[in-house]
Write an enzyme that holds these catalytic residues in place. Structure first.
Site, PDB file in Angstrom:
ATOM      1  N   ALA A  66      -3.321  -3.232   4.669  1.00  0.00           N
ATOM      2  CA  ALA A  66      -3.143  -3.648   3.418  1.00  0.00           C
ATOM      3  C   ALA A  66      -1.613  -4.450   3.346  1.00  0.00           C
ATOM      4  O   ALA A  66      -1.393  -5.368   2.788  1.00  0.00           O
ATOM      5  CB  ALA A  66      -3.076  -2.602   2.391  1.00  0.00           C
ATOM      6  N   ALA A  69      -1.882  -7.637   5.173  1.00  0.00           N
ATOM      7  CA  ALA A  69      -2.395  -8.766   4.115  1.00  0.00           C
ATOM      8  C   ALA A  69      -1.562  -9.078   2.798  1.00  0.00           C
ATOM      9  O   ALA A  69      -1.503 -10.230   2.863  1.00  0.00           O
ATOM     10  CB  ALA A  69      -3.840  -8.057   3.470  1.00  0.00           C
ATOM     11  N   GLU A  70      -0.830  -8.210   2.323  1.00  0.00           N
ATOM     12  CA  GLU A  70      -0.095  -8.395   1.348  1.00  0.00           C
ATOM     13  C   GLU A  70       1.197  -9.595   1.888  1.00  0.00           C
ATOM     14  O   GLU A  70       1.687 -10.544   1.152  1.00  0.00           O
ATOM     15  CB  GLU A  70       0.735  -7.146   0.539  1.00  0.00           C
ATOM     16  CG  GLU A  70       1.648  -7.590  -0.561  1.00  0.00           C
ATOM     17  CD  GLU A  70       1.270  -7.063  -1.939  1.00  0.00           C
ATOM     18  OE1 GLU A  70       2.283  -7.497  -2.863  1.00  0.00           O
ATOM     19  OE2 GLU A  70       0.393  -6.280  -2.006  1.00  0.00           O
ATOM     20  N   VAL A  71       1.934  -8.963   3.013  1.00  0.00           N
ATOM     21  CA  VAL A  71       3.003  -9.823   3.379  1.00  0.00           C
ATOM     22  C   VAL A  71       2.467 -11.398   3.725  1.00  0.00           C
ATOM     23  O   VAL A  71       3.092 -11.972   3.654  1.00  0.00           O
ATOM     24  CB  VAL A  71       3.569  -9.166   4.583  1.00  0.00           C
ATOM     25  CG1 VAL A  71       4.655  -9.857   5.305  1.00  0.00           C
ATOM     26  CG2 VAL A  71       4.139  -7.780   4.086  1.00  0.00           C
ATOM     27  N   SER A  74       1.727 -13.178   0.819  1.00  0.00           N
ATOM     28  CA  SER A  74       3.022 -13.462   0.083  1.00  0.00           C
ATOM     29  C   SER A  74       3.843 -14.763   0.715  1.00  0.00           C
ATOM     30  O   SER A  74       4.272 -15.505   0.026  1.00  0.00           O
ATOM     31  CB  SER A  74       3.682 -12.288  -0.163  1.00  0.00           C
ATOM     32  OG  SER A  74       3.142 -11.317  -0.975  1.00  0.00           O
TER      33      SER A  74
END
Length: 170
Positions: A66, A69-71, A74
Site C-alpha cells: 500500500a 502504491a500511494e507513494v 502521489s
C-alpha cells in the site's frame, strides 16, 4: 507523499557534514525502494523483499504494498499536476499473490485520469524473475485517487528542483 503532499526538503547539513543525497520519499527508500522512472506518465521502482518489509510468515507485508502504491501514484500526480501540492483521497488495493522474503518486486504507477482537480492512478506490483528481470507474477493492484490542485508553498520549491534533477538522471 500521499495524504498531505510531498515530503519536505532535506534539512541543510550541519557545518562539516556532507549534504544528504536527494530522497524522493524517505519512508519508502528507507525500506530499500529504488525509483527507476519518474515522469508525468509513469512512476516505477523496485524493492527487494527483506525481513524489514515482511510480515511474520516471510511474505511481503500488505502495508508495504500500500505504501508503494500511494507513494508512486502521489509522485506521478505531483509531476503531472505541474508540481502542485496534493492530497490522497482514496486508496484501494487488492493483494492477489505473494512475494516472499528474497524476492524482488516492481511497482509501476500509470495515470487513468489526469483531471485539473482530481487524478486517478493505477499501480501494479509484480514479482520479478531474477534471471530475466521480467515481470513474473502479479502481487498487488491498486487504484489511488488524489486531489491535485492545492497551492504549493515556497518551501516545496527545493523538493521540486530536487525531483526534476533526480528524474532527469534516470
Amino acid at each position: 507523499m500521499g495524504g498531505g503532499g510531498a515530503t519536505g526538503p532535506p534539512s541543510p547539513p550541519a557545518p562539516g557534514e556532507a549534504a544528504k543525497p536527494f530522497q524522493v520519499d524517505r519512508a519508502l527508500e528507507a525500506l530499500g525502494f529504488e525509483f527507476t522512472r519518474v515522469t508525468a506518465g509513469e512512476v516505477a521502482g523496485r524493492l527487494p523483499v527483506t525481513e524489514t518489509c515482511c510480515q511474520p510468515f516471510d511474505w511481503l507485508n500488505g502495508g508495504v504494498s500500500a505504501l508503494m502504491a500511494e507513494v508512486t501514484a502521489s509522485i506521478g500526480c505531483y509531476v503531472a499536476s505541474g508540481y502542485r501540492r496534493l492530497a490522497g483521497v482514496q486508496l484501494s488495493i487488492n493483494h492477489v499473490g505473494p512475494a516472499r522474503l528474497g524476492d524482488l518486486v516492481q511497482a509501476t504507477a500509470t495515470p487513468i485520469q489526469l483531471g485539473r482537480k482530481i487524478q486517478v492512478w493505477e499501480v501494479q506490483i509484480w514479482r520479478i524473475d531474477p534471471s530475466t528481470s521480467e515481470r513474473k507474477d502479479l502481487v498487488s493492484t491498486a487504484r489511488v485517487t488524489l486531489l491535485a490542485n492545492l497551492a504549493t508553498s515556497q518551501v516545496m520549491k527545493k523538493y521540486e528542483e530536487g525531483l526534476k534533477n533526480f528524474s532527469s538522471k534516470l
